[in-house]
Enzyme design. Structure first.
Site, PDB file in Angstrom:
ATOM      1  CD  GLU A  79      17.576  43.745  36.088  1.00 25.43           C
ATOM      2  OE1 GLU A  79      16.294  43.668  36.204  1.00 25.43           O
ATOM      3  OE2 GLU A  79      18.453  43.203  36.363  1.00 25.43           O
ATOM      4  CB  SER A 123      21.172  44.690  38.030  1.00 26.12           C
ATOM      5  OG  SER A 123      20.880  43.547  37.286  1.00 26.12           O
ATOM      6  CE1 TYR A 140      25.300  25.606  37.489  1.00 26.50           C
ATOM      7  CE2 TYR A 140      27.739  25.073  37.311  1.00 26.50           C
ATOM      8  CZ  TYR A 140      26.831  25.970  37.413  1.00 26.50           C
ATOM      9  OH  TYR A 140      27.023  27.394  37.244  1.00 26.50           O
ATOM     10  CE1 TYR A 178      28.848  26.623  43.449  1.00 27.43           C
ATOM     11  CE2 TYR A 178      27.375  25.197  41.881  1.00 27.43           C
ATOM     12  CZ  TYR A 178      27.871  25.643  43.241  1.00 27.43           C
ATOM     13  OH  TYR A 178      27.504  24.759  44.345  1.00 27.43           O
ATOM     14  CB  ALA A 225      22.749  34.359  34.733  1.00 31.11           C
ATOM     15  N   GLY A 234      23.146  39.209  41.884  1.00 31.67           N
ATOM     16  CA  GLY A 234      24.083  38.373  42.526  1.00 31.67           C
ATOM     17  C   GLY A 234      25.326  38.457  42.560  1.00 31.67           C
TER      18      GLY A 234
END
Length: 405
Positions: free
Chosen positions: A85, A60, A246, A236, A149, A62
């Site tokens: 959601e 949903s 990060y 990432y 995420a 990114g």
């Protein structure tokens, strides 16, 4: 019908309401920016082979949303998208992902060949429901894209709920940040203490590869893995500017676990003719990334350096599917990760970002960073700041979740 006059109700990067028409327009734009197929997709190709089946977990927003749209738009895939959601309440609209999913389903068409499940992907119930649907509808799965995420995860085996943290490891970190609390953006700073061992471990439990492996195990146990099956999970790396918070922090520990999981899954799937890789995507403005100190400033500087050379999630998802479907060879690094971020990690690009980072202050920010672009991208996550959307008119906020078929 529920017509509401709605406002964002935001402070900084946090929005209380999403705009349904704006969210739909964002998906429409993503659809148009994704290449159309060379020929219309039918249920089977000219050789009689059925179209591939994809399972996208985190469909949903990114990269998960971009991967779903590219699977539908370019490759005419069948399958299932899973997202978690929030529906509309008396006080608030539904989440942006709710409205985006409704529009994605409408663009996919009415035949039900790609369905959407609103469920906690970490739960055993979601896995059972998803696999029941896939087994009944398609038989076996060709691709699984894992793009989740979340701030917390309940382990379905132990019942323990783990909470992730965004902290450095080893020593404190003083981070440059981009702030939008006032009328003009500011360069501020935030000092973070290092994570304790249990905080690191909890973050790995939430954001590492444990749940990804549970999905693959569930598919193989049910015999739903087709020959040539390929699964990928999004990760990432980013710049050394953001590494302390990060890649060298708690999130990085989780991402390392994700990459280690890929290698274990590769071994597990090899006898079935399957493959598993992590995909190193480039920078993007997502709800998850806006919560990470320094990422907003870094991304705004990167956009100013690259301009239109900043590759969108649509472009990166298109690139990914070309590699997964065999239209292009897999572009792997020495750690066997698919790299979509070479445009970001180019030495000249990084040198330019470093120079701007060192010079970035509130006074110099307008000439060094594209903060207007970044702020608009954050608004678009919730359907705001989308050109062509009439925000003065009452909006229909009651939108049904698409039927799973």
């Amino acid at each position: 019908m529920t017509l509401r006059q709605i406002k964002p109700g935001n402070r900084g990067f946090l929005y209380l309401n999403s705009h349904p028409a704006g969210c739909a327009a964002v998906v429409d734009d993503l659809w148009e920016r994704t290449p159309a197929p060379a020929a219309p997709a039918d249920a089977a190709d000219s050789s009689g082979a059925e179209r591939p089946v994809a399972l996208v977990i985190g469909s949903s927003a990114g990269y998960g949303l971009a991967a779903t749209v590219a699977a539908l738009r370019t490759h005419g895939m069948r399958g299932l998208g899973i997202a978690f959601e929030a529906p509309e309440t008396e006080r608030r609209t539904a989440s942006g992902g709710w409205y985006r999913t409704a529009r994605t389903a409408a663009l996919a068409g009415p035949d039900g060949d790609f369905a959407f499940l609103n469920a906690d992907a970490f739960s055993a119930a979601a896995k059972e429901q998803a696999l029941d649907h896939l087994a009944a509808r398609y038989g076996k799965v060709d691709y699984l894209v894992y793009s989740v995420a979340a701030p917390r995860r309940t382990d379905p085996g132990t019942g323990e709920t783990h909470h992730s943290v965004i902290k450095p490891l080893g020593s404190a970190y003083r981070a440059k940040t981009l702030q939008f609390d006032g009328d003009a953006p500011l360069v501020g700073s935030l000092e973070l203490d290092p994570a304790a061992g249990p905080e690191r471990d909890a973050t790995v439990q939430v954001m590492g590869g444990a749940d990804w492996k549970l999905w693959i195990d569930a598919l193989t146990d049910r015999g739903l893995v087709r020959d040539g099956f390929h699964t990928v999970a999004l990760t990432y790396v980013g710049s050394d500017l953001t590494a302390p918070i990060y890649r060298a922090g708690t999130i990085g520990a989780a991402k390392q676990h994700l990459e280690d999981t890929a290698r274990r899954l590769q071994q597990d799937l090899a006898p079935l003719g399957g493959r598993a890789h992590t995909v190193v995507a480039g920078a993007a403005v997502t709800q998850a990334s806006t919560a990470i100190p320094s990422i907003a400033l870094y991304t705004s500087l990167l956009r100013a350096v690259l301009g239109d050379g900043f590759r969108s999630t649509a472009q990166q998802a298109t690139d990914l599917w070309e590699q997964l479907t065999g239209a292009a060879p897999l572009r792997l690094d020495e750690e066997q990760r698919i790299r979509l971020d070479r445009w970001e990690m180019d030495d000249e690009v990084q040198a330019a970002v470093h120079e701007r980072w060192a010079a970035a202050t509130t006074d110099t920010l307008p000439e060094l960073a594209d903060t207007a672009w970044f702020r608009a991208q954050v608004g678009r996550l919730y359907g705001w700041d989308v050109p062509g959307t009439d925000y003065a008119a009452p909006a229909e906020t009651t939108v049904a979740w698409p039927a799973t078929g």
